[in-house]
Design an enzyme around this catalytic site. Structure first.
Site, PDB file in Angstrom:
ATOM      1  N   ASN A 201       0.856  -1.193   0.000  1.00  0.00           N
ATOM      2  CA  ASN A 201       0.000   0.000   0.000  1.00  0.00           C
ATOM      3  C   ASN A 201       0.888   1.237   0.000  1.00  0.00           C
ATOM      4  O   ASN A 201       2.001   1.214   0.518  1.00  0.00           O
ATOM      5  CB  ASN A 201      -0.878   0.007   1.262  1.00  0.00           C
ATOM      6  CG  ASN A 201      -1.780   1.228   1.310  1.00  0.00           C
ATOM      7  OD1 ASN A 201      -2.372   1.627   0.299  1.00  0.00           O
ATOM      8  ND2 ASN A 201      -1.899   1.842   2.486  1.00  0.00           N
TER       9      ASN A 201
ATOM     10  N   HIS B   5       0.954   5.188   1.311  1.00  0.00           N
ATOM     11  CA  HIS B   5       0.274   6.047   2.274  1.00  0.00           C
ATOM     12  C   HIS B   5       0.956   7.413   2.287  1.00  0.00           C
ATOM     13  O   HIS B   5       2.194   7.495   2.301  1.00  0.00           O
ATOM     14  CB  HIS B   5       0.332   5.402   3.664  1.00  0.00           C
ATOM     15  CG  HIS B   5      -0.410   6.193   4.693  1.00  0.00           C
ATOM     16  ND1 HIS B   5      -1.790   6.212   4.751  1.00  0.00           N
ATOM     17  CD2 HIS B   5       0.026   6.998   5.691  1.00  0.00           C
ATOM     18  CE1 HIS B   5      -2.169   7.007   5.731  1.00  0.00           C
ATOM     19  NE2 HIS B   5      -1.088   7.491   6.320  1.00  0.00           N
TER      20      HIS B   5
ATOM     21  N   SER C 177       4.989   6.792   2.151  1.00  0.00           N
ATOM     22  CA  SER C 177       5.565   5.490   2.518  1.00  0.00           C
ATOM     23  C   SER C 177       4.885   4.397   1.725  1.00  0.00           C
ATOM     24  O   SER C 177       3.678   4.454   1.492  1.00  0.00           O
ATOM     25  CB  SER C 177       5.310   5.173   4.008  1.00  0.00           C
ATOM     26  OG  SER C 177       5.701   6.245   4.839  1.00  0.00           O
TER      27      SER C 177
ATOM     28  N   ASP D  54      -2.553   0.812   8.090  1.00  0.00           N
ATOM     29  CA  ASP D  54      -1.316   1.562   7.786  1.00  0.00           C
ATOM     30  C   ASP D  54      -0.163   1.213   8.726  1.00  0.00           C
ATOM     31  O   ASP D  54       0.596   2.090   9.149  1.00  0.00           O
ATOM     32  CB  ASP D  54      -1.577   3.088   7.863  1.00  0.00           C
ATOM     33  CG  ASP D  54      -2.655   3.534   6.892  1.00  0.00           C
ATOM     34  OD1 ASP D  54      -2.778   2.916   5.828  1.00  0.00           O
ATOM     35  OD2 ASP D  54      -3.380   4.500   7.216  1.00  0.00           O
TER      36      ASP D  54
HETATM   37  C1  GAR Z   1      -2.471   9.006  -2.744  1.00  0.00           C
HETATM   38  O1  GAR Z   1      -1.927  10.189  -2.272  1.00  0.00           O
HETATM   39  C2  GAR Z   1      -2.285   7.907  -1.731  1.00  0.00           C
HETATM   40  O2  GAR Z   1      -1.120   8.022  -0.978  1.00  0.00           O
HETATM   41  C3  GAR Z   1      -3.501   8.097  -0.859  1.00  0.00           C
HETATM   42  O3  GAR Z   1      -4.533   8.400  -1.745  1.00  0.00           O
HETATM   43  C4  GAR Z   1      -3.984   9.080  -2.861  1.00  0.00           C
HETATM   44  C5  GAR Z   1      -4.500   8.408  -4.096  1.00  0.00           C
HETATM   45  O4  GAR Z   1      -4.181   9.147  -5.229  1.00  0.00           O
HETATM   46  N1  GAR Z   1      -3.776   6.926  -0.097  1.00  0.00           N
HETATM   47  C6  GAR Z   1      -4.257   6.916   1.134  1.00  0.00           C
HETATM   48  O5  GAR Z   1      -4.556   7.934   1.734  1.00  0.00           O
HETATM   49  C7  GAR Z   1      -4.434   5.546   1.744  1.00  0.00           C
HETATM   50  N2  GAR Z   1      -4.558   5.631   3.154  1.00  0.00           N
HETATM   51  P1  GAR Z   1      -4.241   8.469  -6.641  1.00  0.00           P
HETATM   52  O6  GAR Z   1      -5.630   7.848  -6.780  1.00  0.00           O
HETATM   53  O7  GAR Z   1      -4.044   9.590  -7.622  1.00  0.00           O
HETATM   54  O8  GAR Z   1      -3.165   7.442  -6.703  1.00  0.00           O
END
Ligand code: GAR
Length: 317
Positions: free
Chosen positions: A108, A110, A137, A146
């Site tokens: 994942n 984060h 991360s 997480d």
């Molecule tokens: C990213 O910033 C990712 O790190 C976050 O969602 C966004 C997705 O963007 N994830 C989380 O917050 C998970 N806990 P994307 O759809 O453009 O990849």
């Protein structure tokens, strides 16, 4: 080298998914993206993946309990033969069943420097805390949210006048660098001899009364008081192959296996005539359940009766 099959789960924009996808199209990528799936049929990332020729799947989680929904996703992942799952902005809490079935093979990303700021609003919290840096991360997914082992991080400077949005827009650049690199390294690990031996050892030594001893320069596994049932073969006599040698029922089964899957099975140089089979471990994307089954089968052919008798009785139930 066979490329590892990666399925990506998204809930929204899918920019990390696209970063993983385009990195997979570089010539030396050790993985390919075999599916992009979402819990939101309207996720903007889905048509982007489809436009690049990647199979997509969407099913709304609405009205379904967590376990039933995850089972639907799991069935899709298995149907495409995914070796790994990459969560990329997949905004779902996962059932323990789902996490357990992909343990060690689900990553994942984060948007924080874990262990700081698990959960949501990571950027706002890091700005309010007065941190010098935010970041991202990539970690292995475990039952706790997480919380799994961190595989890689990139810090991102928090600048004066920063807002959660301005920070998020820069962190995402860092994410796009980090995720493909960490995923590729993680997948490549699957072909490193040292790591392969540690996996073989883990499964072999879990069998009753098993011990390890080097034999003709190869790590071998034997049942105490019994015989060797497995050897880890690494570039033996410079054959360039990393494989596991186990016993079959005889040369007929050996020939049948090689005929059925000549990329996976081979006839080992010295033990071949006695019906042993070689299983390639260096192609990436190993099916460890299958390898564990082979170890057990070979163990049974080598173990003394007093040990196999109990197993046969257990099997009868
Ligand atoms: C990213 O910033 C990712 O790190 C976050 O969602 C966004 C997705 O963007 N994830 C989380 O917050 C998970 N806990 P994307 O759809 O453009 O990849």
């Amino acid at each position: 080298m066979t490329k590892a099959k990666v399925a990506i789960l998204i809930s929204g924009r899918g920019s990390n998914m696209m970063a993983l996808l385009y990195a997979s199209r570089l010539p030396d990528s050790p993985y390919e993206v075999v599916l992009v799936a979402s819990n939101d049929p309207e996720a903007p990332g889905l048509p982007l993946a489809a436009a690049e020729g990647v199979p997509t799947f969407a099913h709304s989680h609405k009205g379904l309990d967590r376990v039933s929904f995850d089972a639907i996703m799991d069935a899709q992942l298995r149907a495409v033969g995914a070796d790994y799952v990459a969560l990329a902005g997949y905004m779902r809490i996962l059932s323990t069943e789902f996490v357990a079935s992909w343990e060690g093979r689900m990553l994942n990303i984060h948007p924080s420097l874990l262990p700081k700021y698990k959960g949501l609003d990571t950027h706002g919290r890091s700005i309010v805390a007065g941190d010098s840096h935010a970041g991202c991360s990539v970690h292995l997914v475990t039952a706790e949210l997480d919380d799994g082992p961190v595989l890689g991080q990139v810090p991102v400077k928090i600048v004066p006048g920063e807002t959660p949005d301005s920070l998020a827009s820069r962190v995402v650049f860092a994410e796009h660098q980090l995720y493909p690199k960490v995923l590729a390294d993680f997948v490549r690990r699957d072909t490193h001899p040292e790591w392969l031996l540690s996996k073989v050892r883990e499964f072999a030594l879990a069998l009753p009364e098993t011990e390890e001893k080097a034999s003709h320069g190869s790590p071998g596994f034997f049942v105490s008081g019994g015989k060797f049932f497995a050897y880890f073969s690494y570039n033996h006599h410079h054959d360039g192959v990393t494989g596991l040698l186990v016993k079959t029922s005889g040369v007929e089964e050996q020939a049948m296996l090689i005929d059925r899957d000549p990329d996976l099975y081979y006839r080992p140089a010295y033990l071949g005539p006695s019906g042993w089979i070689g299983i390639r471990l260096d192609r990436g994307g190993n099916d460890w359940e299958h390898i564990a089954d082979w170890l057990q089968k070979s163990w049974r052919l080598s173990a003394p009766k007093r040990l196999t008798k109990m197993m046969n009785i257990a099997d009868a139930f």
